[in-house]
Design a protein around this motif. Structure first.
Motif, mmCIF file in Angstrom:
data_model
loop_
_atom_site.group_PDB
_atom_site.id
_atom_site.type_symbol
_atom_site.label_atom_id
_atom_site.label_comp_id
_atom_site.label_asym_id
_atom_site.label_seq_id
_atom_site.Cartn_x
_atom_site.Cartn_y
_atom_site.Cartn_z
ATOM 1 N N PHE A 42 -31.913 -31.279 -13.582
ATOM 2 C CA PHE A 42 -31.978 -30.288 -12.920
ATOM 3 C C PHE A 42 -30.293 -30.007 -13.067
ATOM 4 C CE2 PHE A 42 -31.710 -27.678 -9.536
ATOM 5 C CZ PHE A 42 -31.822 -26.273 -10.184
ATOM 6 N N LEU A 49 -27.234 -22.953 -12.091
ATOM 7 C CA LEU A 49 -28.362 -22.829 -10.879
ATOM 8 C C LEU A 49 -27.630 -23.710 -9.887
ATOM 9 C CD1 LEU A 49 -32.071 -22.953 -12.152
ATOM 10 C CD2 LEU A 49 -30.921 -21.119 -11.871
ATOM 11 N N TYR A 52 -26.945 -23.186 -6.216
ATOM 12 C CA TYR A 52 -27.407 -22.811 -4.793
ATOM 13 C C TYR A 52 -27.250 -24.119 -4.296
ATOM 14 C CZ TYR A 52 -29.510 -19.017 -7.058
ATOM 15 O OH TYR A 52 -29.548 -18.168 -7.705
ATOM 16 N N ARG A 69 -27.470 -37.957 -0.212
ATOM 17 C CA ARG A 69 -28.111 -36.530 -0.432
ATOM 18 C C ARG A 69 -28.710 -36.470 -1.609
ATOM 19 N NH1 ARG A 69 -24.853 -30.725 -0.505
ATOM 20 N NH2 ARG A 69 -26.303 -28.994 -1.655
ATOM 21 N N ARG A 76 -38.310 -35.347 -1.484
ATOM 22 C CA ARG A 76 -38.497 -34.016 -1.094
ATOM 23 C C ARG A 76 -39.066 -32.929 -1.886
ATOM 24 N NH1 ARG A 76 -33.284 -33.452 2.359
ATOM 25 N NH2 ARG A 76 -33.465 -33.930 4.624
ATOM 26 N N ILE A 77 -38.306 -32.845 -3.014
ATOM 27 C CA ILE A 77 -38.391 -32.050 -4.337
ATOM 28 C C ILE A 77 -40.018 -32.794 -4.740
ATOM 29 C CG2 ILE A 77 -37.229 -33.108 -5.882
ATOM 30 C CD1 ILE A 77 -38.390 -29.106 -5.146
ATOM 31 N N ALA A 80 -43.117 -32.434 -2.363
ATOM 32 C CA ALA A 80 -43.252 -31.555 -2.637
ATOM 33 C C ALA A 80 -43.837 -30.980 -3.999
ATOM 34 C CB ALA A 80 -42.187 -30.359 -2.764
ATOM 35 N N CYS A 81 -43.886 -31.597 -4.821
ATOM 36 C CA CYS A 81 -44.582 -31.775 -6.765
ATOM 37 C C CYS A 81 -45.727 -32.226 -6.148
ATOM 38 C CB CYS A 81 -43.873 -31.704 -7.661
ATOM 39 S SG CYS A 81 -42.430 -30.321 -7.202
ATOM 40 N N LEU A 84 -48.288 -29.931 -4.181
ATOM 41 C CA LEU A 84 -48.747 -28.764 -4.784
ATOM 42 C C LEU A 84 -49.683 -29.065 -6.270
ATOM 43 C CD1 LEU A 84 -45.400 -27.085 -6.236
ATOM 44 C CD2 LEU A 84 -47.058 -26.330 -4.779
ATOM 45 N N THR A 101 -42.945 -22.160 1.220
ATOM 46 C CA THR A 101 -42.174 -23.108 0.546
ATOM 47 C C THR A 101 -40.873 -22.208 0.392
ATOM 48 O OG1 THR A 101 -42.958 -24.499 -1.480
ATOM 49 C CG2 THR A 101 -41.228 -23.730 -1.690
ATOM 50 N N HIS A 105 -36.315 -21.179 1.197
ATOM 51 C CA HIS A 105 -36.009 -20.938 0.129
ATOM 52 C C HIS A 105 -35.625 -19.350 1.138
ATOM 53 C CE1 HIS A 105 -37.500 -24.300 -1.498
ATOM 54 N NE2 HIS A 105 -36.404 -24.315 -2.156
ATOM 55 N N TYR A 108 -31.583 -19.631 0.892
ATOM 56 C CA TYR A 108 -30.099 -19.665 -0.513
ATOM 57 C C TYR A 108 -30.531 -17.972 -1.101
ATOM 58 C CZ TYR A 108 -32.006 -23.946 1.278
ATOM 59 O OH TYR A 108 -31.804 -25.370 2.315
ATOM 60 N N MET A 110 -32.153 -16.943 -3.265
ATOM 61 C CA MET A 110 -32.076 -17.459 -4.721
ATOM 62 C C MET A 110 -32.655 -16.087 -5.518
ATOM 63 S SD MET A 110 -34.402 -20.786 -4.717
ATOM 64 C CE MET A 110 -35.326 -20.560 -5.402
ATOM 65 N N LEU A 114 -36.560 -17.621 -10.621
ATOM 66 C CA LEU A 114 -36.798 -19.320 -10.205
ATOM 67 C C LEU A 114 -37.893 -19.339 -9.764
ATOM 68 C CD1 LEU A 114 -33.387 -19.809 -8.870
ATOM 69 C CD2 LEU A 114 -33.669 -19.901 -11.517
HETATM 70 C C1 HEM Z 1 -34.748 -22.976 -9.601
HETATM 71 C C2 HEM Z 1 -35.516 -23.413 -8.519
HETATM 72 C C3 HEM Z 1 -35.016 -23.995 -7.436
HETATM 73 C C4 HEM Z 1 -33.933 -23.447 -6.551
HETATM 74 C C5 HEM Z 1 -32.582 -23.040 -6.860
HETATM 75 C C6 HEM Z 1 -34.363 -24.577 -4.702
HETATM 76 C C7 HEM Z 1 -33.131 -24.283 -4.779
HETATM 77 C C8 HEM Z 1 -33.148 -25.808 -3.232
HETATM 78 C C9 HEM Z 1 -31.950 -25.532 -1.942
HETATM 79 C C10 HEM Z 1 -30.975 -25.018 -2.522
HETATM 80 C C11 HEM Z 1 -31.995 -26.192 -1.164
HETATM 81 C C12 HEM Z 1 -31.671 -26.919 -0.253
HETATM 82 C C13 HEM Z 1 -31.369 -28.182 -0.347
HETATM 83 C C14 HEM Z 1 -29.691 -29.304 -0.367
HETATM 84 O O1 HEM Z 1 -28.225 -27.823 -0.605
HETATM 85 O O2 HEM Z 1 -28.931 -29.739 -0.142
HETATM 86 C C15 HEM Z 1 -33.955 -26.660 -1.742
HETATM 87 C C16 HEM Z 1 -34.986 -27.598 -0.590
HETATM 88 C C17 HEM Z 1 -36.010 -28.053 -0.986
HETATM 89 N N1 HEM Z 1 -36.305 -27.637 -1.484
HETATM 90 FE FE1 HEM Z 1 -35.625 -26.367 -3.852
HETATM 91 N N2 HEM Z 1 -35.378 -24.570 -4.616
HETATM 92 C C18 HEM Z 1 -36.126 -24.425 -6.115
HETATM 93 C C19 HEM Z 1 -37.231 -24.537 -5.747
HETATM 94 C C20 HEM Z 1 -38.113 -25.087 -5.345
HETATM 95 C C21 HEM Z 1 -39.936 -25.491 -5.435
HETATM 96 C C22 HEM Z 1 -40.381 -25.226 -6.363
HETATM 97 C C23 HEM Z 1 -40.064 -26.421 -4.243
HETATM 98 C C24 HEM Z 1 -41.909 -26.779 -3.984
HETATM 99 C C25 HEM Z 1 -42.628 -26.883 -5.197
HETATM 100 C C26 HEM Z 1 -39.160 -26.829 -3.672
HETATM 101 C C27 HEM Z 1 -38.882 -27.462 -2.755
HETATM 102 C C28 HEM Z 1 -37.840 -27.683 -1.878
HETATM 103 C C29 HEM Z 1 -37.655 -28.701 -0.615
HETATM 104 C C30 HEM Z 1 -39.407 -29.065 0.155
HETATM 105 C C31 HEM Z 1 -36.603 -28.732 -0.116
HETATM 106 C C32 HEM Z 1 -36.029 -29.518 1.194
HETATM 107 C C33 HEM Z 1 -36.033 -28.039 1.914
HETATM 108 C C34 HEM Z 1 -37.487 -28.200 2.785
HETATM 109 O O3 HEM Z 1 -38.468 -28.222 2.600
HETATM 110 O O4 HEM Z 1 -37.166 -26.747 3.191
HETATM 111 N N3 HEM Z 1 -38.284 -26.406 -4.451
HETATM 112 N N4 HEM Z 1 -33.985 -25.954 -2.769
#
Ligand code: HEM
Length: 164
Positions: A42, A49, A52, A69, A76-77, A80-81, A84, A101, A105, A108, A110, A114
């Motif tokens: 990524f 990106l 963020y 980190r 976590r991601i 989540a996938c 899904l 989800t 977010h 952030y 966003m 995205l």
């Molecule tokens: C391009 C799209 C996305 C961006 C830019 C994004 C951005 C972020 C950011 C900035 C964080 C905080 C992590 C950190 O700063 O260390 C985060 C956490 C997280 N994201 Fe995303 N995200 C995206 C798409 C997704 C999608 C599609 C999913 C689910 C399938 C997802 C699941 C998570 C999970 C599980 C966390 C951990 C925190 C939580 O559960 O709230 N993200 N994401």
């Protein structure tokens, strides 16, 4: 066209789940790398990106690789996938997980575009390690299309910016 009119939800589910065979979550070194590797891909291929990820805006793939980190965030991601994919044949659960989800977010701020773009990134990652068939990629894009539709509807209903 809804996925059910071409392939069934269960077929899409099974293809997506299968594509994650080599990307299992867990605690072994390989499991951790499966998740961290997503962010290496990524950050290397979609550097715009990184903005963020507060404090990691300038990280290279090498920085991500060494980062605890992103070991944690990778799990976590990846989890989540897996979720899904596994719940895709349970439409209401899938859509509720999408909305959850999106809610998580919100902080952030966003770009709403995205939510669809993510699936290009994620399938790109799976493909980059040679573990994605064309059929599996198509299945993930169908799942992503539904993910995106529910995301935009939920953003709209939440009075937040969305893609029309
Ligand atoms: C391009 C799209 C996305 C961006 C830019 C994004 C951005 C972020 C950011 C900035 C964080 C905080 C992590 C950190 O700063 O260390 C985060 C956490 C997280 N994201 Fe995303 N995200 C995206 C798409 C997704 C999608 C599609 C999913 C689910 C399938 C997802 C699941 C998570 C999970 C599980 C966390 C951990 C925190 C939580 O559960 O709230 N993200 N994401």
């Amino acid at each position: 066209m809804s996925p059910s009119s071409s392939s069934s939800r269960k077929e899409i589910r099974d293809l997506c789940v299968k594509s994650l065979d080599e990307k299992m979550v867990g605690t072994t070194e390989k499991n951790i790398e499966n998740g961290n590797g997503f962010y290496q891909y990524f950050f290397t291929n979609f550097p715009d990106l990184r903005v963020y990820f507060k404090g990691a805006e300038k990280y290279t793939g090498e920085d991500v690789k060494k980062s605890e980190r992103f070991d944690k965030q990778g799990q976590r991601i990846l989890l989540a996938c897996h979720l899904l994919a596994n719940v895709f044949d349970n439409e209401e659960v899938f859509k509720a997980y999408v909305r959850e989800t999106i809610n998580r977010h919100r902080i952030y701020k966003m770009d709403p575009a995205l939510w669809m773009a993510f699936f290009t990134v994620f399938t790109g990652y799976l493909n980059s390690t040679g573990s994605l068939t064309d059929e599996q990629r198509a299945a993930w894009m169908s799942l992503g299309k539904e993910f995106n539709e529910e995301s935009q509807l939920h953003l709209k209903n939440s009075n937040l910016p969305y893609v029309h």
